[in-house]
Design a protein around this motif. Structure first.
Motif, short mmCIF file in Angstrom:
data_model
loop_
_atom_site.label_atom_id
_atom_site.label_comp_id
_atom_site.label_asym_id
_atom_site.label_seq_id
_atom_site.Cartn_x
_atom_site.Cartn_y
_atom_site.Cartn_z
N ASN A 3 0.82 -1.20 0.00
CA ASN A 3 0.00 0.00 0.00
C ASN A 3 0.86 1.26 0.00
OD1 ASN A 3 -2.50 -1.22 -0.13
ND2 ASN A 3 -2.80 -1.28 2.07
N PHE A 56 -9.06 -0.34 -5.61
CA PHE A 56 -9.13 -0.62 -4.18
C PHE A 56 -10.46 -1.29 -3.86
CE2 PHE A 56 -6.35 3.31 -3.67
CZ PHE A 56 -5.22 2.59 -3.31
N THR A 60 -10.62 -0.55 1.73
CA THR A 60 -9.34 0.09 1.50
C THR A 60 -9.52 1.47 0.87
OG1 THR A 60 -8.31 -2.08 1.15
CG2 THR A 60 -7.08 -0.15 0.38
N GLU A 64 -7.92 4.88 2.15
CA GLU A 64 -6.99 5.63 1.31
C GLU A 64 -7.52 7.03 1.00
OE1 GLU A 64 -3.88 4.66 0.47
OE2 GLU A 64 -4.27 2.93 1.74
#
Length: 348
Positions: A3, A56, A60, A64
């Protein structure tokens, strides 16, 4: 670790100021370093890298979206753009051959397009006033301040219709589109701001009218450059700004070429969908333009941050990344033959 790489990969955009510095401190062919990188090496590399359509997952993406590292990658580019512009003004005072002058102006022009206008576009979609102010400042470095009123209030509303200045018609030449799109969007920005002034009971020439403020800011910037650096440097800066604007308009051309929304039985256009913008998942082009090439999702949700834009299978796909497609659009016969066939296939 994986990531972390997904986050810092957007630092690749900073290769542009590095090669621009080389241009502004060199002579000969090296003054064209950014041109060779972004319109030579990048399109060539994208022929060998497969597009990455991965997204994603929902959890996630939520994480993010809130990660401030992505914002700081944007914010750091603001002083870089301003600093490089000031450095350009000093560098253009040197005695240069005509080809070297053109090389340096072209290099700064790419900075104006990629960092100035593209960064201004991303920040101008943000909801907080600080980000919007930074976006306006970036657009000022390219003399394209009218972009935000038109883009947010006109383009996103009328995209993929004949009413939109920035939507290229099928079989429309890029070279005529440049003029139609730029000057039509400029006039529409005035119309949108004048209408806003009427709605709040202010004079058209009020300083609350963004177009009035932008006009004053543009004139002041040019006056300051003329006062400290002279007419030759002013003309060099205007040349760089024009190149940046032409890059923007070329991107507009390839993003929506030939795509139109349908009207319903009431004569209203259907809602903007992921099918109304050309998409590109080619990784290098995505990184150097803050994911701009995932344009379908951007138009579906204009306020979505660049790092969480999705690639969806129903979006029409470009055969290569933005730099390569921009070069392709410069050759109308080849462009029309290939893209018109893609439009026909996609619509059926």
């Amino acid at each position: 670790m994986k990531n972390m790489f997904k986050r810092i990969k957007y630092l690749l955009v900073y290769s542009l100021p590095i090669v621009t510095y080389i241009s502004l401190t060199s002579k000969g062919v090296y003054t064209f370093s950014p041109v060779l990188l972004f319109f030579g090496i990048v399109p060539l590399l994208e022929l060998f890298f497969k597009p990455d359509s991965s997204n994603f997952d929902k959890e996630t993406a939520k994480f993010e979206k809130e990660n401030k590292l992505y914002d700081w990658i944007l914010y750091a580019a603001v002083p870089v753009q301003i600093g490089m512009l000031i450095f350009f003004l000093y560098a253009m005072q040197e005695p240069l051959l005509l080809a070297e002058r053109i090389g340096r102006i072209s290099s700064m022009g790419i900075m104006c397009g990629v960092l100035g206008i593209n960064l201004g576009h991303e920040l101008g979609h943000r909801l907080n006033t600080t980000d919007q102010l930074l976006g306006e400042l970036m657009l000022l470095t390219s003399l394209n301040t009218h972009f935000l009123p038109y883009h947010n209030g006109g383009h996103h509303f009328n995209v993929a219709t004949p009413n939109d200045a920035a939507t290229a018609r099928k079989n429309e030449l890029l070279y005529t589109f440049w003029f139609r799109s730029h000057f039509s969007s400029y006039m529409e920005a005035w119309q949108l701001e004048n209408k806003r002034m009427q709605e709040i009971g202010n004079s058209t020439l009020s300083l609350r009218n963004k177009m009035v403020k932008y006009t004053i800011a543009n004139m002041m910037l040019l006056a300051v450059i003329f006062y400290f650096f002279g007419s030759m440097v002013v003309l060099s800066f205007i040349g760089a700004a024009i190149i940046g604007i032409l890059l923007l308009q070329t991107v507009n051309y390839i993003e929506h070429y030939g795509l139109l929304r349908k009207k319903n039985e009431h004569g209203r256009y259907e809602r903007v969908k992921h099918t109304h913008s050309w998409n590109s998942d080619h990784i290098i082009g995505r990184l150097v333009l803050f994911n701009l090439s995932r344009h379908s999702d951007h138009h579906y949700n204009g306020s979505k941050h660049y790092q969480v834009l999705k690639s969806l299978p129903e979006s029409p796909q470009m055969p290569t990344g933005y730099p390569g497609m921009m070069l392709f659009s410069l050759v109308p016969p080849l462009w029309f033959k290939y893209m018109n066939a893609k439009i026909t296939t996609f619509q059926h």
